[in-house]
Scaffold this active site. Structure first.
Site, short mmCIF file in Angstrom:
data_model
loop_
_atom_site.label_atom_id
_atom_site.label_comp_id
_atom_site.label_asym_id
_atom_site.label_seq_id
_atom_site.Cartn_x
_atom_site.Cartn_y
_atom_site.Cartn_z
N ARG A 68 14.90 -4.70 13.90
CA ARG A 68 16.05 -4.54 12.75
C ARG A 68 15.08 -3.83 11.69
O ARG A 68 14.09 -4.15 11.25
CB ARG A 68 16.31 -5.99 12.49
CG ARG A 68 17.66 -5.86 11.25
CD ARG A 68 18.04 -7.17 11.34
NE ARG A 68 19.31 -7.31 10.39
CZ ARG A 68 19.60 -8.44 9.73
NH1 ARG A 68 19.13 -9.43 10.21
NH2 ARG A 68 20.69 -8.61 8.95
N LEU A 128 14.74 -3.36 7.64
CA LEU A 128 15.18 -4.09 6.45
C LEU A 128 15.56 -3.28 5.55
O LEU A 128 16.44 -3.45 4.73
CB LEU A 128 14.05 -4.92 6.33
CG LEU A 128 13.60 -5.91 7.14
CD1 LEU A 128 12.40 -6.91 6.48
CD2 LEU A 128 14.84 -6.59 7.71
N GLN A 131 8.47 5.90 5.88
CA GLN A 131 7.32 5.54 6.61
C GLN A 131 7.08 6.55 7.77
O GLN A 131 6.01 6.98 8.30
CB GLN A 131 7.19 4.14 7.23
CG GLN A 131 6.89 2.97 5.87
CD GLN A 131 5.35 3.30 5.49
OE1 GLN A 131 4.53 3.41 6.11
NE2 GLN A 131 5.62 3.63 3.98
N ILE A 178 0.96 -1.27 0.17
CA ILE A 178 -0.04 -0.10 0.27
C ILE A 178 0.94 1.15 0.00
O ILE A 178 0.49 2.41 0.39
CB ILE A 178 -1.03 0.02 1.32
CG1 ILE A 178 -0.23 0.21 2.61
CG2 ILE A 178 -2.14 -1.14 1.07
CD1 ILE A 178 -1.05 0.26 3.63
N GLU A 229 3.17 2.52 11.45
CA GLU A 229 2.23 3.29 12.52
C GLU A 229 2.88 3.93 13.72
O GLU A 229 2.55 5.22 14.05
CB GLU A 229 0.98 2.37 13.10
CG GLU A 229 0.03 2.12 11.79
CD GLU A 229 -0.58 0.89 12.07
OE1 GLU A 229 -1.86 0.75 12.36
OE2 GLU A 229 -0.09 -0.30 11.98
N THR A 233 3.93 1.13 1.37
CA THR A 233 4.86 0.63 2.66
C THR A 233 6.23 0.07 2.17
O THR A 233 7.21 0.03 2.68
CB THR A 233 4.22 -0.19 3.46
OG1 THR A 233 3.59 -1.33 2.84
CG2 THR A 233 3.18 0.55 4.26
N GLY A 282 7.44 -3.98 12.03
CA GLY A 282 6.80 -3.15 10.87
C GLY A 282 6.81 -1.50 11.64
O GLY A 282 7.09 -1.27 12.89
N VAL A 283 6.82 -0.78 10.53
CA VAL A 283 6.87 0.65 11.02
C VAL A 283 6.09 1.53 10.37
O VAL A 283 6.15 2.98 10.50
CB VAL A 283 8.47 1.23 10.54
CG1 VAL A 283 9.50 0.40 11.12
CG2 VAL A 283 8.60 0.77 8.95
#
Lengths: 181, 735
Positions: B625, B627, B635, B462, B702, B464, B699-700
């Site tokens: 970590r 990526l 983001q 989306i 939000e 991301t 994940g980043v």
């Protein structure tokens, strides 16, 4: 800009309630009969299937549909197709291709100046037009000149990086060569 | 056979997106870019009342307009099924009522008819010509909320008693205006019924879920519905679950036997595709004189629609954020004549942290203490809500590193005391947290004779960076260049993937990708062992391993890349599939998994012209970590931009008389533009979270929005002495 009345209405090819117009898009002459209510944006997307130009608001509020008309940036959702007969129209498809990017497209790629990519065509068309506008040198100047293009993903910092990189490269190219070089 | 080479490290590299060339040239095809032969255009007609009944729909004039193929209304297609949501299948929808289900109007903009015509202009004109009669009643869109039913979300100790006995207390109420996602790509569906199967090009953050919901709603077998979403013009949660424009377009295509394109207008984005609801929160803090928290009470209520109970989980972060022995968190709902709310970027924790982090700042002022010190003093050793250790929590380092980079030690705590260039400076800070979890997710991998690989999953990108991060993961695990990996996602024909939501997709993809590669490797070993003229003919399979894309004998130094093995075997490719198990929603986790961060914000205030600007932001995150630092920083920066909007600009206004969102466009619902955003300085403290997956990635998407608004309004207090407890801040609040 030419007026609406320059577009020739001919009964033969237009059909009831339609209007025949000639437009130059990305250097190519196009002759189509259209609904006179049609915006330039819908003409590009729905008739020519040049879908790189996006619809975000249809009210000139977001900038996703930015194209060049005779070299100047414009919201294509605020333009009626029939009012632009004879004008030179450039869309993102006329700027470069994945294998042959315009320097601004390459800078957007390198600087990750987008996320979802939906507003990107409009951002790039605005950014390219900005290069020939009287925009000051600072990041703040560019921020102001780019504020007609909303990026809801918020990639603004990278958009500024990309544009400033292209402007720096342009200045280097334009700078006089030092003596003896 | 060659010696094993050192692994090519693809992880942690800042690299341009593999799908970038398509995005910068306008050749990435989004939903509404699909033009199918014989395609018709549909434009919905929305109710112009927010409460009442439809008494008549007059389509006579619209039906005879040029190019019109149908004006559809209730009764023109078979009734659709209601959805009973569950997250397991998944079968999620926030608005569970199918379109045209009854004649009752419960919110402004609820679809009552659909015009279908040869062109968009004709369909729009026809939709405008439909005349709807109503028996209207006065809607309830009252922004003042009283919880109609409350429940305890988390409790420990005796919060009320400890509050009553605390030396220093704070009791404050906070409110947040309804926010509307407003991705620049409006929701759209291109439906194509071929007489047997339904194909939907969709603006979906979750294609598998969308397929399940649409099939069930329309009464079609799930394998007869295909959902495709190759590029999504972002979603921010608004495109997680299906909304009623999708079954409407599908029903029109089925009825007319032609493809139908339905693209929502910008005003419609404020009606029936979800929003972050209005939220009111009360925070009560009790502390000792030296700043140790003894009690925390967090009570909140959000609006929901008449038919659906959407709960904004504002207390998501509260129980684990601070060390406090006595805590009570309660939630409540208030029904309104407004469309059903839904998740919006950082649902729950983002509005929740605005309240708790504002309250912490207010308490620091009461204590005469630096808010940074107050945070450090109340940092917990374990998740006191769950009673389990943190998987990985480095909030202290985020706070101290952020303070150092911002220059926080130079802060004069007195209100309005700091100045620069004739402007008053305000410095504020806030901490933040967002959950880290995995979802069930399947991936397939195909290894090819030319040394390339294809990874595929019915997951989505989306914006991301999923395309790129999937390629990086597979390249890392196979020891090949990223350019040699082809990624295919966004199609329910692929193995069922995970939703693009909750910042969970990246973490969810690691294990199934590994497993899929291992499965392909195992299949390759089996073929090599069984083959007659291979270097491994007749070997016991257990003596061989597949590592870094190479088949190797465990007791030897020799190895063979998969491409050479496939060439030897004279087979074009070999495939494997992997499935990862989710952790999201686990009832009794052994570890508390979250990301953390800290924002430090400077605002400039010129009282003589009432000009407030965010002028500098430093943010530090503990998000496992990283990526791809280029995409990850993007983001976070984008989330901070949205935080500036949340704090200063965004709010949907509902008209009390009509119930209409009256600022339903991008000129009146203001989001941050380029000129609103200062230089952003984003850092990561990289502690891999190996409890979550083998790469240690979280994940980043939000975490950057969490806490951002509070840091900003805390800075506003420092500049002006005015405490902003309702978002968005209005300039008149400061005058």
């Amino acid at each position: 800009m030419t007026s609406l009345f320059d577009a020739a209405v001919t009964a033969s090819d237009a059909g009831e309630g339609r209007i025949a117009i000639k437009l130059r898009v990305n250097g190519q002459e196009r002759e189509v009969s259209i609904d006179p209510r049609m915006t330039l944006l819908d003409y590009l997307r729905d008739v020519l299937h040049l879908t790189g130009t996006k619809k975000g608001c249809d009210h000139g509020q977001c900038g996703a549909c930015t194209i060049h008309i005779n070299g100047r940036r414009m919201n294509s959702c605020l333009a009626l197709a029939a009012a632009h007969a004879g004008d030179e129209i450039t869309t993102i498809e006329g700027l470069g291709t994945p294998g042959r990017l315009h320097p601004m497209q390459a800078a957007f790629l390198e600087n990750d100046a987008y996320q979802c990519g939906y507003c990107t065509s409009g951002q790039i068309m605005s950014a390219v037009a900005l290069l020939s506008e009287p925009c000051g040198a600072s990041d703040d100047d560019v921020r102001e000149f780019m504020s007609g293009n909303i990026c809801r993903c918020g990639a603004y910092p990278n958009i500024i990086r990309a544009i400033q990189q292209v402007r720096r490269d342009q200045q280097k190219d334009a700078a006089p060569q030092p003596a003896g070089a | 056979m060659a010696q094993p080479q050192a692994a090519i490290t693809q992880i942690g590299q800042a690299r341009a997106r593999i799908d970038g060339p398509l995005k910068v040239t306008g050749t990435a095809r989004f939903t509404s870019d699909h033009n199918l032969p014989g395609m018709l255009y549909a434009v919905p007609v929305g109710a112009t009342i927010a409460k009442g009944r439809v008494t008549a729909i007059d389509i006579a004039r619209a039906r005879q307009m040029p190019g019109v193929r149908a004006i559809m209304k209730r009764g023109d297609f078979p009734p659709m099924s209601h959805i009973t949501p569950n997250f397991v299948e998944p079968l999620m929808a926030d608005e569970t009522r199918p379109p045209f289900d009854d004649d009752v109007i419960r919110y402004y903009g609820q679809y009552v008819a659909l015009a279908v015509a040869d062109t968009f202009e004709q369909a729009k004109a026809a939709a405008d010509a439909v005349t709807v009669s109503y028996a209207a009643e006065t809607p309830n869109v009252d922004p003042h909320l009283a919880a109609e039913n409350t429940k305890v979300v988390s409790e420990r100790g005796d919060a009320e008693k400890a509050y009553a006995g605390a030396a220093v207390t704070l009791d404050a109420q906070y409110a947040i205006a309804p926010e509307t996602h407003n991705p620049i790509e409006t929701h759209a569906t291109v439906a194509n019924w071929d007489g047997d199967e339904l194909t939907l090009y969709e603006t979906s953050q979750a294609v598998v879920n969308h397929r399940n919901v649409l099939a069930d709603m329309l009464g079609l077998p799930r394998h007869k519905v295909r959902v495709i979403a190759k590029f999504i013009g972002s979603g921010f949660g608004g495109k997680l679950w299906p909304w009623s424009q999708s079954p409407l377009a599908a029903a029109a295509s089925i009825k007319l036997g032609q493809p139908v394109k339905l693209v929502l207008s910008r005003p419609m984005m404020f009606h029936a595709v979800g929003h972050r609801p209005r939220i009111e929160q009360r925070v009560r803090l009790g502390a000792t004189r030296d700043g140790k928290l003894v009690s925390l009470q967090h009570d909140y209520v959000n609006t929901t629609s008449i038919l659906d109970d959407y709960e904004e989980n504002c207390g998501e972060a509260t129980p684990h954020m601070y060390s406090v022995p006595n805590l009570r968190v309660t939630s409540g709902l208030a029904k309104r004549n407004i469309g059903t709310p839904t998740s919006m970027r950082g649902p729950g924790a983002v509005p929740g942290l605005f309240a708790t982090e504002s309250a912490m700042d207010e308490l620091a002022v009461k204590l005469g203490m630096d808010p940074l010190q107050l945070h450090l003093l109340n940092e917990p050793r374990l998740d006191e809500g769950l009673g389990v250790p943190f998987s990985s929590r480095h909030l202290k380092e985020c706070l101290t590193l952020g303070a150092e980079k911002f220059g926080w030690s130079n802060r004069d705590p007195h209100v309005g005391a700091m100045k620069r260039d004739g402007m008053i400076l305000g410095w504020g800070m806030a901490a933040c947290s967002w959950l880290a979890a995995r979802l069930d997710c399947s991936v397939s991998v195909e290894l090819r004779q030319d040394g390339t690989a294809r990874v595929a999953s019915a997951s989505q990108d989306i914006g991301t960076g999923t395309y790129t991060v999937m390629a990086q993961m597979a390249a890392e695990m196979l020891g090949i260049a990223v350019e040699r990996v082809e990624v295919e996602i966004g199609d329910t024909k692929l193995p069922p993937g995970a939703v693009s939501g909750g910042s969970m997709l990246t973490a969810s993809l690691v294990a199934p990708t590994e497993e899929a590669i291992a499965a392909a490797g195992k299949a390759l070993i089996a073929r090599l062992v069984a083959g007659e003229n291979t270097p491994f003919s007749g070997a016991e399979p257990q003596t061989l391993a597949f590592k870094q894309g190479r088949i190797m004998a465990k007791d030897a130094q020799t190895s063979m890349p998969f491409a050479a093995a496939l060439q030897t075997l004279q087979i074009a490719s070999i495939s494997g599939q992997g499935t990862g198990q989710g952790t999201f929603g686990a009832q009794r986790p052994k570890l508390s998994s979250h990301s953390f961060g800290a924002h430090f914000v400077e605002v400039t205030w010129r009282p003589e012209i009432a000009r407030l600007r965010a002028s500098r932001v430093v943010s530090v995150f503990d998000a496992g970590r990283i990526l791809n630092p280029l995409a990850a920083r993007n983001q976070i920066e984008g989330a901070i931009v949205m935080g500036i909007g949340m704090a200063l600009l965004e709010g949907t206004e509902y008209d009390a008389a009509s119930g209409a969102p009256i600022n339903a466009n991008l000129a009146d619902y203001v989001v941050a533009t380029n000129a609103d955003v200062p230089a952003l300085d984003v850092h990561f403290v990289e502690y891999p979270d190996y409890n979550l997956n083998a790469l240690g990635a979280r994940g980043v998407g939000e975490i950057g929005l969490a806490g951002a608004a509070a840091a900003l309004t805390n800075a506003v207090y420092h500049a002006t002495g005015i405490r902003v407890r309702e978002l968005p801040l209005k300039l008149e609040d400061l005058l």
